[in-house]
Design an enzyme around this catalytic site. Structure first.
Site, short mmCIF file in Angstrom:
data_model
loop_
_atom_site.label_atom_id
_atom_site.label_comp_id
_atom_site.label_asym_id
_atom_site.label_seq_id
_atom_site.Cartn_x
_atom_site.Cartn_y
_atom_site.Cartn_z
NE ARG A 1 -3.90 -2.02 0.01
CZ ARG A 1 -4.97 -2.12 0.80
NH1 ARG A 1 -5.20 -1.21 1.72
NH2 ARG A 1 -5.80 -3.14 0.66
CG ASP B 1 -14.78 4.87 2.98
OD1 ASP B 1 -15.28 3.73 2.97
OD2 ASP B 1 -13.55 5.06 3.13
#
Length: 275
Positions: A39, A138
């Site tokens: 990531r 989110d």
């Protein structure tokens, strides 16, 4: 093009895990080393840094500037349309419980929007969308941009019934071939915004249903308990809370009672005593 070193020391692993926990409440550990590397290496490349150790130093000295990109990189956004379909079979029952007035639904942790669009399709197909308000939130600003556009690859909707595909999506042509877009009435029914569940929530109305699925598994037990209570407080009496398949609530936590597969109803205290 220079080669980026992917090595991650234990000290830097701890640094990234600590920042993830502090900024999002997400619990990461040594077992997530490869996930963290995959990531964060994107941010290393984007910033033109030589390695993850350099990114750790950059993050520490530029936290205010970098924290949004760090959060976007570290959060997990696995999702699909009508995931855990039994929830969408139960959802329309709120229309039977509340026959008058608006129905308010919150998708907390909506990722790229497949969950709130599944909610909107369900309410449309049961004749309830006109009286339904959907709030979708989110922590990741990048996935919220995708969700707001409502554009997806066709392969992402191919498991949806073909008739429902035609009702709810427009197929792309020309340079957009292979893409689909949610129709205007679906997108107009959803309000997207950023919310960090571990920070102060914005002022919101009480909801008739809340979806928070496969989000709480990344938090420790105390944080989960705190969020269960906050979700319960954000539900009307009789409202439904839908969790992920591996998430459970302690008995009567926040006046929530299990009524189906990872489906909870908010009860009055007196109901709990006799339930």
């Amino acid at each position: 093009m220079s080669v980026i070193t992917r090595d991650l020391s234990d000290a830097d692993l701890k640094l990234f895990c600590d920042y993830a926990n502090r900024l999002t409440g997400i619990q990461l550990g040594p077992g997530k080393r490869h996930l963290i590397i995959s990531r964060l290496i994107r941010r290393v490349r984007a910033l033109g840094l030589p390695d993850l150790a350099s990114y750790g130093r950059y993050l520490t000295t530029n936290l205010a500037r970098e924290q949004t990109d760090f959060i976007n990189a570290i959060t997990t956004n696995l999702t699909s349309f009508f995931r855990e379909n039994h929830h969408f079979q139960t959802l329309p029952t709120i229309g039977d419980t509340w026959r008058m007035g608006d129905l308010r639904i919150w998708s907390a942790g909506c990722s790229t929007g497949m969950e709130p669009y599944s909610i909107a399709m369900t309410m449309a197909d049961t004749g309830l969308l006109e009286r339904t308000q959907i709030q979708a939130t989110d922590i990741d600003t990048q996935v919220l941009e995708i969700a707001t556009r409502g554009e997806y690859k066709y392969v992402e909707i191919e498991d949806i019934d073909p008739a429902a595909q035609r009702r709810h999506f427009v197929r792309g042509v020309g340079r957009n071939e292979g893409l689909v877009r949610a129709k205007d009435y679906l997108r107009d029914s959803i309000t997207f915004s950023q919310v960090n569940l571990l920070r102060d929530w914005p002022k919101m109305p009480l909801f008739h249903a809340i979806f928070c699925r496969n989000v709480l598994i990344y938090f420790d037990q105390d944080t989960q308990t705190m969020l269960f209570r906050k979700f319960a407080a954000q539900l009307v009496t009789g409202g439904l809370l839908f969790l992920g398949h591996s998430e459970t609530i302690k008995v009567n936590e926040g006046h929530l009672k299990l009524i189906g597969r990872t489906t909870y109803r908010k009860l009055e205290g007196s109901e709990l005593k006799t339930a």
